[in-house]
Each structure stands twice: as structure tokens, then as C-alpha cells.
Design an enzyme around this catalytic site. Structure first.
Site, PDB file in Angstrom:
ATOM      1  N   HIS A  18       0.839  -1.209   0.000  1.00 29.40           N
ATOM      2  CA  HIS A  18       0.000   0.000   0.000  1.00 29.40           C
ATOM      3  C   HIS A  18       0.873   1.258   0.000  1.00 29.40           C
ATOM      4  O   HIS A  18       0.601   2.211  -0.747  1.00 29.40           O
ATOM      5  CB  HIS A  18      -0.884   0.049   1.252  1.00 29.40           C
ATOM      6  CG  HIS A  18      -1.945  -1.005   1.332  1.00 29.40           C
ATOM      7  ND1 HIS A  18      -2.070  -1.859   2.395  1.00 29.40           N
ATOM      8  CD2 HIS A  18      -2.962  -1.323   0.485  1.00 29.40           C
ATOM      9  CE1 HIS A  18      -3.115  -2.665   2.216  1.00 29.40           C
ATOM     10  NE2 HIS A  18      -3.668  -2.365   1.057  1.00 29.40           N
ATOM     11  N   LYS A  42     -17.768  -6.479   6.028  1.00 28.35           N
ATOM     12  CA  LYS A  42     -16.478  -7.164   5.875  1.00 28.35           C
ATOM     13  C   LYS A  42     -15.949  -7.423   7.278  1.00 28.35           C
ATOM     14  O   LYS A  42     -15.998  -6.535   8.135  1.00 28.35           O
ATOM     15  CB  LYS A  42     -15.485  -6.276   5.126  1.00 28.35           C
ATOM     16  CG  LYS A  42     -15.620  -6.332   3.615  1.00 28.35           C
ATOM     17  CD  LYS A  42     -14.342  -5.828   2.951  1.00 28.35           C
ATOM     18  CE  LYS A  42     -14.457  -5.812   1.449  1.00 28.35           C
ATOM     19  NZ  LYS A  42     -13.297  -5.219   0.804  1.00 28.35           N
ATOM     20  N   ARG A  96      -1.571  -6.146  -8.424  1.00 30.31           N
ATOM     21  CA  ARG A  96      -0.444  -7.041  -8.196  1.00 30.31           C
ATOM     22  C   ARG A  96      -0.376  -8.038  -9.340  1.00 30.31           C
ATOM     23  O   ARG A  96       0.389  -7.913 -10.246  1.00 30.31           O
ATOM     24  CB  ARG A  96      -0.616  -7.797  -6.869  1.00 30.31           C
ATOM     25  CG  ARG A  96      -0.304  -6.980  -5.658  1.00 30.31           C
ATOM     26  CD  ARG A  96      -0.931  -7.543  -4.425  1.00 30.31           C
ATOM     27  NE  ARG A  96      -2.375  -7.367  -4.473  1.00 30.31           N
ATOM     28  CZ  ARG A  96      -3.163  -7.441  -3.431  1.00 30.31           C
ATOM     29  NH1 ARG A  96      -2.673  -7.736  -2.261  1.00 30.31           N
ATOM     30  NH2 ARG A  96      -4.454  -7.247  -3.553  1.00 30.31           N
ATOM     31  N   SER A 134      -2.802  -7.998   2.599  1.00 31.09           N
ATOM     32  CA  SER A 134      -3.220  -7.888   4.003  1.00 31.09           C
ATOM     33  C   SER A 134      -3.749  -9.224   4.506  1.00 31.09           C
ATOM     34  O   SER A 134      -3.513  -9.613   5.645  1.00 31.09           O
ATOM     35  CB  SER A 134      -4.306  -6.822   4.157  1.00 31.09           C
ATOM     36  OG  SER A 134      -3.831  -5.575   3.751  1.00 31.09           O
TER      37      SER A 134
END
Ligand code: ADP
Length: 162
Positions: A18, A42, A96, A134
Site C-alpha cells: 500500500h 467485511k 499485483r 493484508s
């Protein structure tokens, strides 16, 4: 007129991946709002306030000239509405691998169908951060693995305590 970019995400927790995207985005926008999603559906490991604190502490490692261009905020409404409320029209996301593509593609399409004036741009992190996520950080940490190469010191210290 200054160009404002919104970098939305869960940041649960913020990682070096990040931070790399944050720094890269500052060559594209004049002001960057790191928008931390407070989406209750979430299941976050870290509370919204702690995620905000960890971002604020972690960005201190960036060059001082960049810090004055960054704001960190939480949002819990629809992203496109939040972007408009900031007088912005640019969303920044990181990419990514190919695996990120489908989700990002769908999200960009949905956002565009709600508001055609909002543009999303994708930045790629440096190769050394391509494998950082993460989600994996949390799993590796839970199982006692070393995450010191993947997250900034404030996150490392925080996770060591929980
Ligand atoms: P979300 O839950 O919205 O995907 P994340 O905090 O996981 O939030 O990610 C926010 C953004 O940062 C996403 O666009 C994600 O692809 C990107 N990102 C996360 N980690 C990396 C990394 N290591 N390299 C590049 N981009 C990344």
C-alpha cells in the site's frame, strides 16, 4: 486546479505494498485521500480507528514533502458518492497479479455505471511487494510467521500486541 485522487481500501492492515502505491500515486495527483472503508459487512481484524492510526503512523516514513499532500479518512457510504463529496473524480487502485484483475475490472465497471465521470487508474507496485496482501499478512501472523519485511513498524508493533 489541483487534482485530487482517492485511494480506497480496507487497509486491514496497511502494508509496504500500500505504501508503495501511495508514494507512486503522488506523481499523478496533487492531493491524495487514503479512504479507509468502514464496511461493517467485511470482517476486519483491526478496528476502523486503529486502521486509521496505523496508516497515519506508517506514512510518517514517506518524504516530508509528500506528507502535506496526503489525508487519511474513513468512509462508509458508496465509494462513488464519497469521491464526489471530495470534489474528486479519480480513484486509484493497486494491481499485483492477474488475480486482482477480475475483481478490479468488475468494481471499475460498476462504479462507471453509477457515475461515468469517475475514472479509475491502476498502479503497479514494485516487484518486491507483488506478493504482499493484508489477508496473507494476517494468516502468517496468526501462525507465528515473520511479517517484518511486509509491514511497517507501527503495524508490526500493533499486531505483536493482539
Ligand atoms: P480492498 O479490500 O478494497 O481490496 P485492500 O486494502 O486489500 O482493500 O487494497 C486496497 C488497494 O491496494 C487494492 O487496489 C489492492 O489491489 C491494492 N494493493 C494491496 N496490496 C498491494 C500490493 N502489495 N501491491 C499493489 N497493490 C496492492
Amino acid at each position: 486546479m489541483s487534482k485530487i485522487g482517492i485511494y480506497p481500501g480496507s487497509f486491514d492492515p496497511i502494508t509496504y505494498g500500500h505504501l508503495d502505491i501511495i508514494q507512486r500515486s503522488l506523481s499523478v495527483v496533487d492531493e491524495l485521500v487514503i479512504a479507509v472503508s468502514n464496511n461493517k459487512s467485511k470482517n476486519h481484524l483491526i478496528s476502523i480507528d486503529d486502521r486509521l492510526n496505523l496508516i497515519n503512523q506508517s506514512i510518517l516514513s514517506l518524504p516530508e514533502k509528500d506528507l502535506s499532500k496526503i489525508k487519511v479518512e474513513k468512509f462508509d457510504n458508496l465509494l462513488v458518492h464519497y469521491v464526489k463529496s471530495k470534489n474528486a473524480s479519480l480513484i486509484i487502485r493497486g494491481l499485483r497479479a492477474v488475480s486482482d484483475f477480475e475483481y478490479e475490472f468488475l468494481m471499475t465497471g460498476m462504479n462507471r455505471s453509477i457515475d461515468k465521470d469517475i475514472e479509475t487508474i491502476f498502479l503497479m507496485s514494485s516487484e518486491k511487494y507483488h506478493f504482499i496482501s493484508s489477508r496473507f499478512i494476517k494468516e502468517i501472523h496468526k501462525l507465528g510467521g515473520d511479517i517484518s519485511k511486509s509491514v511497517p513498524k507501527p503495524v508490526l508493533d500493533f499486531l505483536a500486541k493482539i
